[in-house]
Structure formats: C-alpha cells, structure tokens
Design an enzyme around this catalytic site. Structure first.
Site, mmCIF file in Angstrom:
data_model
loop_
_atom_site.group_PDB
_atom_site.id
_atom_site.type_symbol
_atom_site.label_atom_id
_atom_site.label_comp_id
_atom_site.label_asym_id
_atom_site.label_seq_id
_atom_site.Cartn_x
_atom_site.Cartn_y
_atom_site.Cartn_z
ATOM 1 N N LYS A 118 0.767 -1.214 0.025
ATOM 2 C CA LYS A 118 0.052 -0.086 -0.102
ATOM 3 C C LYS A 118 0.817 1.284 -0.145
ATOM 4 O O LYS A 118 0.576 2.298 -0.687
ATOM 5 C CB LYS A 118 -1.060 0.020 1.176
ATOM 6 N N GLU A 202 -3.118 6.261 8.580
ATOM 7 C CA GLU A 202 -4.059 7.065 7.703
ATOM 8 C C GLU A 202 -5.356 7.463 8.653
ATOM 9 O O GLU A 202 -5.497 7.053 9.610
ATOM 10 C CB GLU A 202 -4.866 5.935 7.005
ATOM 11 N N HIS A 237 -14.401 -5.404 7.576
ATOM 12 C CA HIS A 237 -13.708 -4.661 6.596
ATOM 13 C C HIS A 237 -13.949 -5.610 5.262
ATOM 14 O O HIS A 237 -12.879 -5.340 4.509
ATOM 15 C CB HIS A 237 -12.578 -4.447 7.004
ATOM 16 N N ARG A 294 -6.013 -7.609 -9.928
ATOM 17 C CA ARG A 294 -6.717 -8.999 -10.392
ATOM 18 C C ARG A 294 -8.135 -8.760 -10.664
ATOM 19 O O ARG A 294 -8.731 -7.731 -10.524
ATOM 20 C CB ARG A 294 -6.591 -9.975 -9.288
HETATM 21 P P1 ADP Z 1 -7.598 -4.566 2.135
HETATM 22 O O1 ADP Z 1 -6.375 -4.625 1.550
HETATM 23 O O2 ADP Z 1 -7.730 -5.183 3.461
HETATM 24 O O3 ADP Z 1 -8.778 -4.670 1.171
HETATM 25 P P2 ADP Z 1 -8.277 -1.610 2.243
HETATM 26 O O4 ADP Z 1 -7.207 -0.597 2.413
HETATM 27 O O5 ADP Z 1 -8.974 -1.768 0.846
HETATM 28 O O6 ADP Z 1 -7.649 -2.695 2.786
HETATM 29 O O7 ADP Z 1 -9.457 -1.284 3.349
HETATM 30 C C1 ADP Z 1 -10.755 -2.158 3.596
HETATM 31 C C2 ADP Z 1 -11.785 -1.612 4.280
HETATM 32 O O8 ADP Z 1 -11.272 -0.884 5.398
HETATM 33 C C3 ADP Z 1 -12.372 -0.474 3.360
HETATM 34 O O9 ADP Z 1 -13.325 -0.830 2.525
HETATM 35 C C4 ADP Z 1 -12.949 0.417 4.437
HETATM 36 O O10 ADP Z 1 -14.259 -0.110 4.945
HETATM 37 C C5 ADP Z 1 -12.012 0.180 5.700
HETATM 38 N N1 ADP Z 1 -10.954 1.522 5.785
HETATM 39 C C6 ADP Z 1 -9.630 1.444 5.117
HETATM 40 N N2 ADP Z 1 -8.948 2.499 5.051
HETATM 41 C C7 ADP Z 1 -9.979 3.347 5.969
HETATM 42 C C8 ADP Z 1 -9.766 4.611 6.294
HETATM 43 N N3 ADP Z 1 -8.723 5.437 6.273
HETATM 44 N N4 ADP Z 1 -10.734 5.123 7.021
HETATM 45 C C9 ADP Z 1 -11.990 4.524 7.292
HETATM 46 N N5 ADP Z 1 -11.969 3.091 6.790
HETATM 47 C C10 ADP Z 1 -11.012 2.667 6.218
HETATM 48 P P1 ADP Z 2 -10.662 -7.248 -1.198
HETATM 49 O O1 ADP Z 2 -11.260 -8.129 -0.093
HETATM 50 O O2 ADP Z 2 -9.101 -7.648 -1.316
HETATM 51 O O3 ADP Z 2 -10.728 -5.868 -1.570
HETATM 52 P P2 ADP Z 2 -12.493 -9.001 -2.823
HETATM 53 O O4 ADP Z 2 -13.545 -8.511 -2.185
HETATM 54 O O5 ADP Z 2 -12.439 -9.127 -4.427
HETATM 55 O O6 ADP Z 2 -11.042 -8.162 -2.498
HETATM 56 O O7 ADP Z 2 -12.167 -10.582 -2.375
HETATM 57 C C1 ADP Z 2 -11.075 -11.303 -2.619
HETATM 58 C C2 ADP Z 2 -11.070 -12.620 -1.653
HETATM 59 O O8 ADP Z 2 -11.862 -13.299 -2.133
HETATM 60 C C3 ADP Z 2 -9.979 -12.972 -1.088
HETATM 61 O O9 ADP Z 2 -9.187 -12.417 -0.376
HETATM 62 C C4 ADP Z 2 -10.506 -14.447 -0.607
HETATM 63 O O10 ADP Z 2 -10.797 -14.239 0.637
HETATM 64 C C5 ADP Z 2 -11.652 -14.619 -1.470
HETATM 65 N N1 ADP Z 2 -11.563 -15.978 -2.459
HETATM 66 C C6 ADP Z 2 -10.308 -16.173 -2.890
HETATM 67 N N2 ADP Z 2 -10.488 -17.275 -3.716
HETATM 68 C C7 ADP Z 2 -11.697 -17.617 -3.851
HETATM 69 C C8 ADP Z 2 -12.537 -18.632 -4.427
HETATM 70 N N3 ADP Z 2 -11.861 -19.556 -5.297
HETATM 71 N N4 ADP Z 2 -13.785 -18.443 -4.194
HETATM 72 C C9 ADP Z 2 -14.299 -17.624 -3.310
HETATM 73 N N5 ADP Z 2 -13.719 -16.568 -2.682
HETATM 74 C C10 ADP Z 2 -12.395 -16.719 -3.016
#
Ligand code: ADP
Ligand code: ADP
Ligand code: MG
Length: 495
Positions: A118, A202, A237, A294
């Site tokens: 990140k 953040e 989250h 992806r």
């Molecule tokens: P991940 O890699 O686990 O998906 P993200 O940075 O995409 O991490 O954050 C996942 C979720 O966490 C976001 O969809 C939001 O709900 C919450 N989140 C992340 N950053 C913040 C922030 N700065 N303030 C409030 N909520 C946050």
């Molecule tokens: P993120 O949560 O990282 O923002 P997504 O909401 O697209 O992104 O979710 C990706 C997640 O899907 C992975 O972290 C994993 O937990 C889940 N996953 C991975 N492979 C499979 C699969 N074959 N079928 C269903 N879920 C999967």
C-alpha cells in the site's frame, strides 16, 4: 499476437468455473487443478482435463507454484489464469509463469509488486493527480514521530499494514494514550499474517463509503475505466453486498474518480483487469485506498451494467489485442446488485458455519445470475474461503434491482448450514440502504442478530420450507379448485 489454445485455471470453486465458461465459449480448452478435498468439485467436472495437485490445505495444493507449473507443462497449457485469492496477486508467480514461456492472464509482475504494497502504491500514484488519505507516506519506525503525525492528522486514526489485504492488519486508534498498544498489535498482526511488519498511519474516515473503479489496460498503453462499484456493506472490513452504479455519485464525481483511477493504473504501466479502491467521506471527498491487481469477486455487477465479459476481455488483452473501445464509447445500462452467499452465521458474529448442503436450489428468472461451485449434497470444505455463491440481479433501476434481489433470496433454498442470505435480505429491505444513505458502518449501526432469529421448528417438513436464516416460513400457495372441475388443477407449491 499469440492465440491461447489451452488455459490452466490456478484456482477452485465458483471463480474457476466462471473463467472456464468464458474460455470454452472462446474455443479455448480448459485445465482444472484440484486438491484432494475437491475431487468431486464442479470445476473439475467442467474442465476438459483435470490434475490433482496435492492434499487439501492450500499451502500444499493451490498455493504450490511448482505443482501448478508442472500441471501446465504436463497438459501443454499455454496460459494460466490465477482467478482471485490464492496466487492472483503474487508477483513471483506471475514471473514464473512467464519464465516458463506461458501467458499469465493478469498484469506484469512489476505492476503486481508495486500495487501489492500500500505504501509503494501511494508513492507510485503521488506523481499523478490522485488524492490520498492524510497520513504517513512511509512505514512508522519512530513512535514519538508517529504520534506527532497522528496528532496533526487528528484522531481517530487507523494503523494499517503496508502488505495488508482481506480486511486484516488494521487498528483504529481513538486517542493518543492507546497509540503504543494498538501499534504493537498492528505490527504483530502484520508480521504473522503477511510476513512483513511494516505499518503506516491513515486518517480514519468516520462515515466512509467504499467506492471502487474497474479499470482495464492493454499492452499498448491504453487504459479505460468501466465505471464504479459501491461496496460499503461490509463485515470485518470485508464486502458482502456490492452494487453498480453507486447511488451517490454525480456524473461530475464519477468523471473525476474515473480519471483518478485511470491515472493510478498508468502510474504502474498497468495492463489487464484491475480495481482501484477509494474511500469517500460524508462531504463526497474521495481518496485512493489501494489497487487490486486482479479480477475482483464483485466483477459481475460491472458485467451486468456494461454488457462486457470481463474474463474474455482479460484473455484478449493477454493475447496482445488492443482494448476494443474508447472511454467515450462505454455506457452503463440499468442497475446491478450482488450479494455474497457465505457459509457464515450472521447471528453469531458472521462466524464460518461449514457443513453439508442438505438442500441447495438456485433462484432463476429474468435478470438473475448465480455464480457458484456447489451442488445439493456437497460439503463446503473447511480449508478454503467459505463463500458458497454470488447472487447477482440486474434491472432497469436500483429499486427494481433490490426488489428482484429480495424475490431471488426468497427463492434460494439452502439448508444444512447458516448463510449470509437472510442478512442480505435484511439489507435489501432496510430504509437506510434503500434510500442510499448508508456507509461501511451499516452492520454496527443497524444489524442485530435477533432480526434473523429462527422460530422453533415443529417438524422436518416445516424445516424444509424455512430458509435457514430467515424467520418466516415460505408461503405455501393455497390449494384451489376451479369451479365445476372434478379435481384441483392447481397443485400445492412443491417445495
Ligand atoms: P484491504 O487490503 O484489506 O482490502 P483496504 O485499504 O482496501 O484494505 O481497506 C478495506 C476496508 O477498510 C475499506 O473498504 C474500508 O471499509 C476500511 N478502511 C480502510 N481505510 C480506511 C480509512 N482510512 N478510514 C476508514 N475506513 C477505512
Ligand atoms: P478485497 O477484499 O481484497 O478488496 P475482494 O472483495 O475481491 O477483494 O475479495 C477477494 C477475496 O476472495 C480473497 O481475499 C479471498 O478471501 C476470497 N477468495 C479467494 N479465492 C476464492 C474462491 N476461489 N472462491 C471464493 N472466494 C475466494
Ligand atoms: Mg481493499
């Protein structure tokens, strides 16, 4: 230009099937890989060829790069699609696939590496006009300095793992006194989950909405976005309900966010499908969160509103084709909503509830799509993600899409384990969701497990008609006799 003839899908379940379906339509042969827990799985039966790659735990099967490459070699596959999860965001895997002379259906190893961290991602996009959440641009190593920054940014703040993903490695800190303790926790969580203890700060947005943009680039330097998806309904989250378009974006904000998303992709010379995630505050300011390099779980809502098959597009980009459209040629049609059907118990803090699908019947009808990888009688393996299916509905308007979703959820029959379906119906019926006035705190704010509490079951027959997570039994149509007829022309609804 290289035409792909045989594709190995390095994944399992619904996403493996979804990819193979598009490949088959394009005349591409498919190879499934499977662990010993998935011998009977639908993706194995669907594929033209299948290879067992090891015991059930994913680190002995779906995560073994050597075995996947050996399977590709044995079957003479010429391309590999990683799906999502597993090795989909692993730059070494992308590189090894290419080093073996195969096509990787995804971005370059370099783009994955930059966006996989990140902080590296924030650094890359800082040269473009992309708004970032206020906070630190580097890992925190000096607590005193970090506290000073936190004070400037203003509490509450979020300590986040640079290598984080899947909603893990995040800690909210409300006041300075708690900083040290939460930081220690974040570092140890990041080290154990991601093998990298770097964390950063953040500003914690208190009423955030999660809005992400689907982007696509080709290997000739062209990048477009395919509009947004709103994914603010989350637990831990992690997303459970997604929709496209978002109910709050104006055409102006959509344009600005779309341009920012395209810039994020350009900052790492991106090609293939990717998702740029933003967080939006209550004043509609948006900030870049991260990029997922992806296909995303919720990609079907984008397919529904654009009419574009994203997997086929991924394949043609990987083959070296140019994007077949320009930004101004893309339009949105109607509204799509997706709910994730997880084997989880919403009444028990969404804990996984693995078991056998005693009954499993999918909803059908106009505008309804079910992406799944299971059948009645199958057991959800404990080794992998507990997602059973994705249910997607498309209609002319947001209201109509929600109504269709409620009907589809009512028609979906799953017994034998608890699922998120009942919770998702609750969301669809909720005033806040309906009105578009909601944020990522929906579950904490409104959801109480009692609303789903099951009524005591009287007998097996009733049990069969009660959706496992929904209180009321399904209405059974009354038996009616047509006047003058000798017997009923109308049978009871068969359940
Ligand atoms: P991940 O890699 O686990 O998906 P993200 O940075 O995409 O991490 O954050 C996942 C979720 O966490 C976001 O969809 C939001 O709900 C919450 N989140 C992340 N950053 C913040 C922030 N700065 N303030 C409030 N909520 C946050
Ligand atoms: P993120 O949560 O990282 O923002 P997504 O909401 O697209 O992104 O979710 C990706 C997640 O899907 C992975 O972290 C994993 O937990 C889940 N996953 C991975 N492979 C499979 C699969 N074959 N079928 C269903 N879920 C999967
Ligand atoms: Mg994310």
């Amino acid at each position: 230009m290289t035409r792909i003839k045989k594709l190995l899908v390095a994944n399992r379940g619904e996403i493996a099937l979804r990819i193979m379906r598009s490949a088959r339509e394009s005349g591409i042969k498919t190879v499934a890989v499977f662990s010993e827990a998935d011998r009977q799985a639908l993706h194995v039966r669907f594929a033209d060829e299948a290879i067992c790659i090891g015991p059930p735990p994913s680190n002995e099967s779906y995560l073994r790069m050597d075995k996947l490459l050996e399977a590709a070699r044995l079957t003479k596959a010429d391309a590999v699609h990683p799906g999502y999860g597993f090795l989909s965001e692993n730059e070494d895997f992308a590189q090894q696939v290419e080093d073996a002379g195969l096509i990787f259906i995804g971005p370059s190893s370099k783009s994955i590496e930059i966006m996989g961290n990140k902080l590296a991602a924030k650094d890359a996009v800082s040269k473009f006009k992309v708004p970032l959440v206020p906070g630190t641009a580097e890992p925190i190593d000096d607590v005193a300095k970090a506290k000073k920054i936190a004070k400037e940014v203003g509490y509450p703040i979020l300590i986040k793992a640079a290598a984080g993903g899947g909603g893990k490695g995040m800690r909210i800190v409300d006041r300075e006194e708690d900083f040290q303790e939460q930081m220690d926790r974040a570092v140890s969580e990041a080290t154990s989950s991601f093998g990298d203890g770097s964390v950063f700060i953040e500003k914690y947005i208190t009423q955030p909405r999660h809005i992400e943009f689907q982007i696509f680039g080709d290997k000739h330097g062209n990048v477009v976005h395919l509009f947004e998806r709103e994914c603010s309904i989350q637990r831990r989250h992690q997303k459970v309900v997604e929709e496209a378009p978002s109910s709050i974006l104006t055409p102006e904000i959509r344009k600005a966010m779309g341009e920012a998303a395209v810039n994020v992709a350009k900052s790492c010379d991106y090609y293939g499908a990717g998702t740029v995630e933003f967080i939006m505050d209550e004043n509609l300011n948006f900030y870049f969160l991260e990029m997922n390099t992806r296909l995303q779980v919720e990609h079907p809502v984008t397919e529904m509103i654009t009419g574009i098959d994203l997997v086929k597009l991924q394949i043609s980009i990987a083959e070296g084709e140019k994007l077949p459209f320009k930004q101004e040629e893309l339009t949105m049609h109607g509204h799509a909503v997706e709910v994730r059907v997880y084997a989880e118990d919403p009444a028990n803090n969404f804990m996984p509830d693995i078991g056998k699908l005693k009954t499993y019947q999918r909803p059908q009808g106009n505008g309804i799509r079910v992406d799944d990888g299971f059948e009645q009688g199958m057991t959800i393996p404990i080794y992998y993600d507990p997602m059973i299916a994705k249910l997607i509905c498309h209609a002319e308007t947001r209201e109509l899409a929600m109504d269709k979703m409620i009907r589809a959820i009512d028609e979906y029959e799953i017994t034998g384990l608890e699922t998120t379906l009942g919770f998702c119906k609750y969301v669809m019926q909720h005033k806040a969701f309906r009105s578009g006035q909601f944020d990522t705190k929906f579950v904490e704010k409104y959801f109480k497990p009692e609303v789903l509490a099951s009524t005591p079951q009287e007998d097996e027959e009733l049990l069969a008609v009660v959706l496992s997570t929904i209180a009321e039994p399904k209405p059974v149509a009354k038996e009616t006799t047509i006047a003058g007829g000798t017997e009923s022309k109308w049978k009871k609804n068969r359940l």
